[in-house]
Write a protein that holds these residues in place. Sequence first.
Motif, PDB file in Angstrom:
ATOM      1  N   GLY A  87       0.896  -1.188   0.002  1.00 26.24           N
ATOM      2  CA  GLY A  87       0.020   0.048  -0.066  1.00 26.24           C
ATOM      3  C   GLY A  87       0.905   1.098   0.087  1.00 26.24           C
ATOM      4  O   GLY A  87       0.568   2.189  -0.621  1.00 26.24           O
ATOM      5  N   ALA A  88       1.876   1.322   0.733  1.00 24.87           N
ATOM      6  CA  ALA A  88       2.662   2.526   0.668  1.00 24.87           C
ATOM      7  C   ALA A  88       3.603   2.801  -0.365  1.00 24.87           C
ATOM      8  O   ALA A  88       3.553   3.696  -0.954  1.00 24.87           O
ATOM      9  N   ILE A  89       3.954   1.532  -1.127  1.00 30.88           N
ATOM     10  CA  ILE A  89       4.463   1.764  -2.365  1.00 30.88           C
ATOM     11  C   ILE A  89       3.508   2.390  -3.206  1.00 30.88           C
ATOM     12  O   ILE A  89       3.818   3.306  -4.176  1.00 30.88           O
ATOM     13  N   VAL A  90       2.270   1.961  -3.422  1.00 30.21           N
ATOM     14  CA  VAL A  90       1.224   2.374  -4.180  1.00 30.21           C
ATOM     15  C   VAL A  90       1.076   3.970  -4.088  1.00 30.21           C
ATOM     16  O   VAL A  90       1.121   5.021  -4.960  1.00 30.21           O
ATOM     17  N   LEU A  91       0.966   4.368  -2.974  1.00 26.31           N
ATOM     18  CA  LEU A  91       0.751   5.549  -2.259  1.00 26.31           C
ATOM     19  C   LEU A  91       1.960   6.441  -2.713  1.00 26.31           C
ATOM     20  O   LEU A  91       1.641   7.643  -3.207  1.00 26.31           O
ATOM     21  N   HIS A  92       3.131   6.084  -2.414  1.00 35.16           N
ATOM     22  CA  HIS A  92       4.213   7.021  -2.554  1.00 35.16           C
ATOM     23  C   HIS A  92       4.563   6.998  -4.005  1.00 35.16           C
ATOM     24  O   HIS A  92       4.995   8.207  -4.672  1.00 35.16           O
ATOM     25  N   ALA A  93       4.202   6.123  -5.004  1.00 30.90           N
ATOM     26  CA  ALA A  93       4.311   6.155  -6.495  1.00 30.90           C
ATOM     27  C   ALA A  93       3.415   7.177  -6.954  1.00 30.90           C
ATOM     28  O   ALA A  93       3.585   8.105  -7.667  1.00 30.90           O
ATOM     29  N   ARG A  94       2.158   7.161  -6.525  1.00 36.56           N
ATOM     30  CA  ARG A  94       1.020   8.233  -6.806  1.00 36.56           C
ATOM     31  C   ARG A  94       1.509   9.673  -6.538  1.00 36.56           C
ATOM     32  O   ARG A  94       1.422  10.698  -7.422  1.00 36.56           O
ATOM     33  N   GLU A  95       2.364   9.836  -5.310  1.00 34.48           N
ATOM     34  CA  GLU A  95       2.684  11.097  -4.946  1.00 34.48           C
ATOM     35  C   GLU A  95       4.056  11.422  -5.393  1.00 34.48           C
ATOM     36  O   GLU A  95       4.523  12.616  -5.373  1.00 34.48           O
ATOM     37  N   ARG A  96       4.741  10.535  -6.310  1.00 34.76           N
ATOM     38  CA  ARG A  96       5.800  10.661  -6.885  1.00 34.76           C
ATOM     39  C   ARG A  96       7.019  11.072  -5.923  1.00 34.76           C
ATOM     40  O   ARG A  96       8.044  11.611  -6.107  1.00 34.76           O
ATOM     41  N   GLU A  97       6.746  10.191  -4.808  1.00 33.95           N
ATOM     42  CA  GLU A  97       8.004  10.314  -3.807  1.00 33.95           C
ATOM     43  C   GLU A  97       8.886   8.983  -4.070  1.00 33.95           C
ATOM     44  O   GLU A  97       8.844   7.994  -3.182  1.00 33.95           O
ATOM     45  N   TYR A  98       9.785   9.016  -4.962  1.00 35.68           N
ATOM     46  CA  TYR A  98      10.357   7.781  -5.527  1.00 35.68           C
ATOM     47  C   TYR A  98      11.222   7.240  -4.534  1.00 35.68           C
ATOM     48  O   TYR A  98      11.719   5.973  -4.430  1.00 35.68           O
ATOM     49  N   LEU A  99      12.062   8.036  -3.709  1.00 38.79           N
ATOM     50  CA  LEU A  99      13.018   7.769  -2.598  1.00 38.79           C
ATOM     51  C   LEU A  99      12.116   6.630  -1.686  1.00 38.79           C
ATOM     52  O   LEU A  99      12.777   5.854  -1.095  1.00 38.79           O
ATOM     53  N   GLN A 100      11.014   7.118  -1.209  1.00 40.35           N
ATOM     54  CA  GLN A 100      10.372   6.483  -0.318  1.00 40.35           C
ATOM     55  C   GLN A 100       9.752   5.016  -0.849  1.00 40.35           C
ATOM     56  O   GLN A 100       9.657   4.152  -0.339  1.00 40.35           O
ATOM     57  N   VAL A 101       9.457   5.117  -2.238  1.00 39.62           N
ATOM     58  CA  VAL A 101       9.108   3.817  -3.016  1.00 39.62           C
ATOM     59  C   VAL A 101      10.397   2.896  -2.787  1.00 39.62           C
ATOM     60  O   VAL A 101      10.361   1.467  -2.526  1.00 39.62           O
ATOM     61  N   VAL A 102      11.707   3.310  -2.821  1.00 37.71           N
ATOM     62  CA  VAL A 102      12.558   2.469  -3.041  1.00 37.71           C
ATOM     63  C   VAL A 102      12.933   1.838  -1.396  1.00 37.71           C
ATOM     64  O   VAL A 102      12.871   0.549  -1.335  1.00 37.71           O
ATOM     65  N   MET A 103      12.610   2.693  -0.347  1.00 35.57           N
ATOM     66  CA  MET A 103      12.630   2.368   1.031  1.00 35.57           C
ATOM     67  C   MET A 103      11.739   1.245   1.294  1.00 35.57           C
ATOM     68  O   MET A 103      11.593   0.296   1.917  1.00 35.57           O
ATOM     69  N   ASN A 104      10.378   1.765   0.735  1.00 34.39           N
ATOM     70  CA  ASN A 104       9.262   0.589   0.787  1.00 34.39           C
ATOM     71  C   ASN A 104       9.393  -0.761   0.192  1.00 34.39           C
ATOM     72  O   ASN A 104       9.339  -1.630   0.839  1.00 34.39           O
ATOM     73  N   LEU A 105      10.319  -0.506  -1.023  1.00 32.99           N
ATOM     74  CA  LEU A 105      10.321  -1.838  -1.659  1.00 32.99           C
ATOM     75  C   LEU A 105      11.322  -2.791  -0.625  1.00 32.99           C
ATOM     76  O   LEU A 105      11.379  -3.928  -0.744  1.00 32.99           O
TER      77      LEU A 105
END
Length: 121
Positions: A87-105
Amino acid sequence: MNSTLWIVRVVLAVVFLASGTAMLTLSRARMIARLGAWIEAVPIGAVRLLGALEVLAAIGLVVPPLVGIAPMLAAAAASGVFLVMVGAIVLHAREREYLQVVMNLALAAMAVFATWGQLAS
């Protein structure tokens, strides 16, 4: 393998305990400053619920295997962490917060390892 599993569990527990506690105790403005702009897109009740679930996950990752009572709860907690990270990956990707996407991965991968490690032991 047991040492690695414990390290992963503890790292996940520390991250989720800190994040969950922040979601439960901070004002919306302080959460935005500390956790990111995604807080604005989510109702405060949902953020507080997520915080409670994260604190419970942190406890579930460490306490059951530590005391030897219902250690499979750690696998359930790790699976829950994985779902939260999806869920966090989807949310951060939508917000274009790509560093957070990597951390969530990375956290999702650790949760998969913790689940697998608990089920394999």
